[in-house]
Design a protein around this motif. Structure first.
Motif, mmCIF file in Angstrom:
data_model
loop_
_atom_site.group_PDB
_atom_site.id
_atom_site.type_symbol
_atom_site.label_atom_id
_atom_site.label_comp_id
_atom_site.label_asym_id
_atom_site.label_seq_id
_atom_site.Cartn_x
_atom_site.Cartn_y
_atom_site.Cartn_z
ATOM 1 N N HIS A 50 6.070 -32.026 -31.034
ATOM 2 C CA HIS A 50 6.341 -33.243 -31.298
ATOM 3 C C HIS A 50 7.883 -33.843 -30.707
ATOM 4 N N ILE A 51 8.839 -32.663 -30.856
ATOM 5 C CA ILE A 51 10.292 -32.933 -30.119
ATOM 6 C C ILE A 51 10.091 -32.777 -28.757
ATOM 7 N N VAL A 52 9.229 -32.118 -28.025
ATOM 8 C CA VAL A 52 9.063 -32.203 -26.447
ATOM 9 C C VAL A 52 8.321 -33.516 -26.155
ATOM 10 N N SER A 53 7.581 -33.931 -26.944
ATOM 11 C CA SER A 53 6.514 -35.101 -26.355
ATOM 12 C C SER A 53 7.528 -36.361 -26.908
ATOM 13 N N SER A 54 8.407 -36.265 -27.843
ATOM 14 C CA SER A 54 9.094 -37.641 -28.189
ATOM 15 C C SER A 54 10.355 -37.361 -27.137
ATOM 16 N N THR A 132 11.138 -45.432 -15.839
ATOM 17 C CA THR A 132 10.317 -44.884 -16.901
ATOM 18 C C THR A 132 9.148 -44.681 -16.356
ATOM 19 N N LEU A 133 8.232 -43.158 -16.650
ATOM 20 C CA LEU A 133 7.208 -43.029 -15.890
ATOM 21 C C LEU A 133 6.080 -43.143 -17.110
ATOM 22 N N LYS A 134 4.883 -43.170 -16.499
ATOM 23 C CA LYS A 134 3.641 -43.263 -17.243
ATOM 24 C C LYS A 134 3.548 -42.163 -17.678
ATOM 25 N N ASP A 135 3.387 -40.909 -17.017
ATOM 26 C CA ASP A 135 3.259 -39.501 -17.345
ATOM 27 C C ASP A 135 4.350 -38.682 -16.866
ATOM 28 N N VAL A 136 4.778 -37.944 -17.790
ATOM 29 C CA VAL A 136 5.974 -37.143 -17.322
ATOM 30 C C VAL A 136 5.546 -36.271 -16.429
ATOM 31 N N LYS A 137 4.489 -35.871 -16.161
ATOM 32 C CA LYS A 137 3.988 -34.965 -15.249
ATOM 33 C C LYS A 137 4.281 -35.202 -13.785
ATOM 34 N N ASP A 138 4.432 -36.650 -13.638
ATOM 35 C CA ASP A 138 4.657 -37.266 -12.050
ATOM 36 C C ASP A 138 6.162 -36.963 -11.743
ATOM 37 N N GLN A 139 6.874 -36.601 -12.764
ATOM 38 C CA GLN A 139 8.482 -36.638 -12.653
ATOM 39 C C GLN A 139 8.816 -35.909 -11.226
ATOM 40 N N SER A 160 14.523 -30.055 -14.999
ATOM 41 C CA SER A 160 14.952 -28.783 -15.250
ATOM 42 C C SER A 160 14.962 -28.525 -16.733
ATOM 43 N N THR A 161 15.366 -29.601 -17.329
ATOM 44 C CA THR A 161 15.316 -29.473 -19.260
ATOM 45 C C THR A 161 13.946 -29.537 -19.457
ATOM 46 N N MET A 162 13.209 -30.386 -18.925
ATOM 47 C CA MET A 162 11.829 -30.584 -19.615
ATOM 48 C C MET A 162 11.195 -29.156 -18.850
ATOM 49 N N ASP A 163 11.298 -28.483 -17.947
ATOM 50 C CA ASP A 163 10.692 -27.407 -17.612
ATOM 51 C C ASP A 163 10.881 -26.304 -18.458
ATOM 52 N N ALA A 164 12.240 -26.394 -19.052
ATOM 53 C CA ALA A 164 12.488 -25.167 -19.697
ATOM 54 C C ALA A 164 11.672 -25.386 -21.075
ATOM 55 N N LEU A 165 11.886 -26.818 -21.722
ATOM 56 C CA LEU A 165 11.008 -27.059 -22.896
ATOM 57 C C LEU A 165 9.681 -26.678 -22.803
ATOM 58 N N ASN A 166 8.996 -27.101 -21.744
ATOM 59 C CA ASN A 166 7.486 -26.844 -21.783
ATOM 60 C C ASN A 166 7.270 -25.111 -21.664
ATOM 61 N N ARG A 167 8.445 -24.422 -20.975
ATOM 62 C CA ARG A 167 8.105 -23.024 -20.759
ATOM 63 C C ARG A 167 8.156 -22.394 -22.166
ATOM 64 N N LEU A 168 9.242 -22.729 -22.885
ATOM 65 C CA LEU A 168 9.556 -22.444 -24.448
ATOM 66 C C LEU A 168 8.390 -22.577 -25.371
ATOM 67 N N ARG A 170 5.340 -23.188 -24.275
ATOM 68 C CA ARG A 170 4.233 -22.319 -24.059
ATOM 69 C C ARG A 170 4.312 -20.762 -24.564
ATOM 70 N N ILE A 171 5.768 -20.261 -24.388
ATOM 71 C CA ILE A 171 5.621 -18.963 -25.059
ATOM 72 C C ILE A 171 5.444 -18.763 -26.553
ATOM 73 N N ILE A 172 6.001 -19.729 -27.286
ATOM 74 C CA ILE A 172 5.988 -19.929 -28.563
ATOM 75 C C ILE A 172 4.346 -19.850 -29.137
ATOM 76 N N SER A 173 3.707 -20.746 -28.342
ATOM 77 C CA SER A 173 2.134 -20.926 -28.620
ATOM 78 C C SER A 173 1.673 -19.754 -28.306
ATOM 79 N N ILE A 174 1.796 -19.003 -27.225
ATOM 80 C CA ILE A 174 1.036 -17.900 -26.894
ATOM 81 C C ILE A 174 1.292 -16.679 -28.084
#
Lengths: 302, 228
Positions: A50-54, A132-139, A160-168, A170-174
């Motif tokens: 939720h935090i990442v997506s917001s 502002t982007l439609k999808d953050v992936k295109d950043q 880089s902030t978003m990349d770190a958040l996404n990596r974290l 993924r680690i938490i999920s796995i």
């Protein structure tokens, strides 16, 4: 199965839990621990997502220009950016607007300091587009495009902030999924053990039941009920515990966390438990059912 | 009622427990199956209850060829056979009343039927005032009478008694046999597997004698044959 057979199974299943109190408590304890930990991980996971997506949804890219670029050129660049498929919007922000926003955020409570700037705008030459982007992936791609436009001085992208958040994330999920899987297997094993004890305690009764014409369902029913009831109780207890703890956390969050970062906003108990209740109940009853059905099939030849 | 058609049973390892057994028991008969230990009596019981399947031959119980009965159908065959065992097989943690009611609950009888039938059975076996006792508070003879009441609970067409007097003194043995005769007098087929010579000789009923899996004799008013 008839109602009579069903109520017999429920009665005998509950009786068996009471008779094998120690084993029932052991598997119940493990079950509660498993589902409690699962609940904690899910809470972290759901909130983190939720935090990442917001955070992602509020992420914008700022584009600043060289001083020699004319207003017409800036307008032309803005038009081109807006024309890109990936872009939701590109809003022009003058240097004065940028200073007004900045002073509001940082000097609102410190009017004297703000007054010392007088009419000066320290952010002069900070005319920019807020993209502002439609999808953050295109950043990444858009950032590269913006950096290559002639006249652009600087592109501020929180990649880089978003990349770190996404990596974290993924680690938490796995790691939580691995741990949950291990706990799940332990719980199935313990329920199975409890049912085996129940079967051996009632071996004589089962033999008599077979001889007087009890059907498979009738003989197996109480053990399946035993597993399911243990699973159900094992799901309800941690849910109650988690609910209490989450309410406490939310209470703390309002007072403490909100001041740390505005985007660090936890989901409401209602939103979290709309996920947790069905997941825990399904898993609890599922573990109980799985443990007892496998065991009964293996150890109770009728 | 029961028909064994050239039934043989060989256990894995080659032990031949029954060899070419052939007999027919009609409805309402009282039959002893006698023989020393190892004669194949227990195997025969297990075949009749479909706890085992014969290696060859056909076992018919109440017009059902057991070789065609599916796993799901077995309980419904067993419900028509009341079984009594040497060691009574009562549930020690339940009262006499509950032991008998248990047999009815298993076949999903209504609570109303159970309330009527259990006291009726307790009176029939002379234990009307022992309903609240636990099995360990009863004598061996009384426990066997409870087992008999339980076997009769669902009004079976046949009673199969495996050494019903094996753990009883002569008085109690006679009492159990008297009850079995009474039950037989009401039209229920009774099959008693035993090696109790006195009882067999007293009753002058049909006697099928087995020895090492072979049927040695089948006499309509027989006695215990010592020569086997």
């Amino acid at each position: 199965m008839s109602f009579k057979a069903f109520s017999y199974s429920v009665n005998q299943g509950l009786l068996s839990i009471r008779r094998n109190r120690m084993f029932s408590l052991a598997s119940l304890g493990t079950m509660v621990a498993c589902l409690f930990m699962l609940g904690v991980f899910l809470m972290i996971l759901i909130n983190f997502n939720h935090i990442v997506s917001s955070a992602e949804s509020t992420v914008t890219i700022s584009v600043y220009f060289n001083s020699d670029v004319s207003a017409e050129q800036i307008a032309e660049i803005g038009k081109n950016i807006n024309a890109r498929e990936e872009v939701e919007s590109a809003k022009y922000k003058t240097a004065d607007e940028a200073w007004a926003d900045f002073s509001k955020d940082y000097y609102e409570d410190n009017g004297d300091l703000l007054a010392s700037f007088g009419e000066d705008n320290p952010l002069g030459q900070s005319d920019s587009y807020i993209v502002t982007l439609k999808d953050v992936k295109d950043q990444k791609e858009i950032t590269k495009y913006l950096q290559n436009i002639t006249g652009v001085r600087y592109v501020n992208s929180p990649q880089s902030t978003m990349d770190a958040l996404n990596r974290l994330n993924r680690i938490i999920s796995i790691s939580s999924l691995t741990l949950i899987l291990i706990l799940f297997l332990v719980a199935v094993f313990l329920i199975s053990n409890t049912v085996v004890v129940g079967i051996s305690v009632r071996r004589e009764e089962i033999a008599i039941m077979r001889l007087i014409g009890a059907t498979d369902h009738f003989i197996r029913g109480p053990f399946i009920v035993e597993g399911m009831v243990l699973g159900l109780i094992g799901a309800v207890l941690p849910l109650l515990l988690l609910f209490g703890l989450y309410e406490l956390l939310l209470h703390m969050a309002v007072n403490e966390l909100a001041t740390m970062a505005s985007w660090l906003e936890l989901m409401s108990a209602g939103e979290i438990f709309a996920w947790l209740v069905p997941i825990c109940l399904l898993l609890g009853i599922g573990i109980g059912l799985l443990g007892s059905v496998f065991t009964v099939r293996k150890h109770l030849q009728v | 009622m029961i028909k064994l058609d050239r039934v043989s049973m060989v256990y894995p390892g080659g032990n031949r427990a029954l060899d070419d057994i052939d007999f027919h028991i009609k409805k309402g008969e009282f039959v002893f199956i006698v023989g020393s230990s190892g004669s194949g009596k227990t195997t025969l019981m297990k075949l009749l209850l479909k706890e085992l399947n014969p290696t060859s031959g056909r076992v018919v119980v109440m017009n059902n060829d057991l070789s065609t009965v599916t796993h799901k159908g077995i309980p419904f065959i067993r419900r028509q056979i009341g079984t009594v065992f040497q060691d009574f097989r009562l549930l020690k943690d339940r009262t006499v009343y509950d032991n008998i009611a248990f047999a009815m609950r298993v076949v999903e009888a209504s609570a109303k039927d159970i309330k009527v039938r259990v006291p009726e059975l307790l009176s029939m076996v002379g234990l009307a005032n022992k309903g609240n006792c636990h099995p360990n508070e009863l004598s061996g003879g009384e426990q066997q009478r409870v087992a008999l009441a339980r076997a009769l609970a669902n009004r079976p067409a046949m009673i199969l008694a495996d050494e019903p007097t094996g753990n009883l003194d002569p008085n109690n043995s006679n009492e159990i046999m008297r009850l079995l005769e009474q039950i037989n007098g009401r039209g229920t087929t009774v099959l008693v597997v035993t090696h109790n010579r006195e009882i067999v000789n007293q009753m002058h009923r049909r006697v099928i004698t087995l020895n090492r899996g072979i049927m040695m004799s089948d006499e309509m008013e027989g006695g215990y044959r010592d020569e086997f």
